[in-house]
Design a protein around this motif. Structure first.
Motif, PDB file in Angstrom:
ATOM      1  N   ALA A 189      13.330  27.324  21.513  1.00  0.00           N
ATOM      2  CA  ALA A 189      13.987  26.273  20.740  1.00  0.00           C
ATOM      3  C   ALA A 189      13.018  25.179  20.291  1.00  0.00           C
ATOM      4  CB  ALA A 189      15.108  25.655  21.557  1.00  0.00           C
ATOM      5  N   ARG A 209      12.692  20.077  18.837  1.00  0.00           N
ATOM      6  CA  ARG A 209      13.490  20.920  19.715  1.00  0.00           C
ATOM      7  C   ARG A 209      14.942  20.866  19.265  1.00  0.00           C
ATOM      8  NH1 ARG A 209      16.735  19.049  23.385  1.00  0.00           N
ATOM      9  NH2 ARG A 209      15.690  17.041  23.406  1.00  0.00           N
ATOM     10  N   SER A 210      15.563  22.014  19.260  1.00  0.00           N
ATOM     11  CA  SER A 210      16.991  22.100  19.033  1.00  0.00           C
ATOM     12  C   SER A 210      17.452  23.485  19.452  1.00  0.00           C
ATOM     13  CB  SER A 210      17.344  21.859  17.569  1.00  0.00           C
ATOM     14  OG  SER A 210      18.724  21.853  17.406  1.00  0.00           O
ATOM     15  N   ASP A 211      18.611  23.516  20.064  1.00  0.00           N
ATOM     16  CA  ASP A 211      19.117  24.776  20.602  1.00  0.00           C
ATOM     17  C   ASP A 211      20.120  25.454  19.684  1.00  0.00           C
ATOM     18  OD1 ASP A 211      17.612  24.224  22.859  1.00  0.00           O
ATOM     19  OD2 ASP A 211      19.249  23.165  23.830  1.00  0.00           O
ATOM     20  N   SER A 212      20.476  24.817  18.576  1.00  0.00           N
ATOM     21  CA  SER A 212      21.565  25.362  17.761  1.00  0.00           C
ATOM     22  C   SER A 212      21.092  26.489  16.843  1.00  0.00           C
ATOM     23  CB  SER A 212      22.211  24.255  16.934  1.00  0.00           C
ATOM     24  OG  SER A 212      21.369  23.876  15.883  1.00  0.00           O
TER      25      SER A 212
END
Length: 141
Positions: A99, A113-116
């Protein structure tokens, strides 16, 4: 090039338009399914950007805008908005972790950073658009 884009200034607008092109017309924005990224959280940045980000205690976030010949990474510090203007021929993009993405240009970099899944779809769109619009010769710059 790192610029303060908080205020409307003809000289700054001209520099941005020369580097990455004018913004997409509304019809193209709809056809592309949008030109902006979701909110991205900054985990690491180059010294010049980091020095701007540490001036306040807010959460460090940014977003990316697609342009015909490049991208603009916008982030806020204090009450100012800054833009990292990156033409496609200078853009280096790496996926560091599941991510975490690294965006490089010359001596500037931002790790986000991003989890989507929306972020992964946006970066796929960015890479596809970059591949279609990279200059093929020196004369195209």
């Amino acid at each position: 090039m790192l610029l303060n884009v908080s205020y409307t200034d003809k000289n700054i607008t001209k520099k941005i338009d020369e580097a990455v092109g004018k913004p997409f017309p509304l019809r193209e924005r709809f056809a592309m399914g949008g030109i902006g990224s979701p909110k991205l959280f900054i985990t690491e940045a180059s010294a010049e950007i980091h020095n701007l980000l540490i001036l306040d205690n807010n959460l460090d976030t940014c977003n990316i805008e697609l342009r015909p010949k490049g991208i603009i990474v916008r982030f806020r510090s204090l009450l100012e908005t800054f833009g990292l203007v990156i033409p496609y021929y200078k853009l280096n993009l790496y996926k560091v972790d599941m991510a975490v993405y690294s965006i490089f240009m010359d001596h500037h970099f931002i790790k986000v950073r991003s989890d989507s899944m929306a972020v992964q779809k946006f970066f796929r769109k960015l890479l596809d658009h970059r591949a279609d619009n990279l200059p093929t010769s020196i004369d195209d710059l």
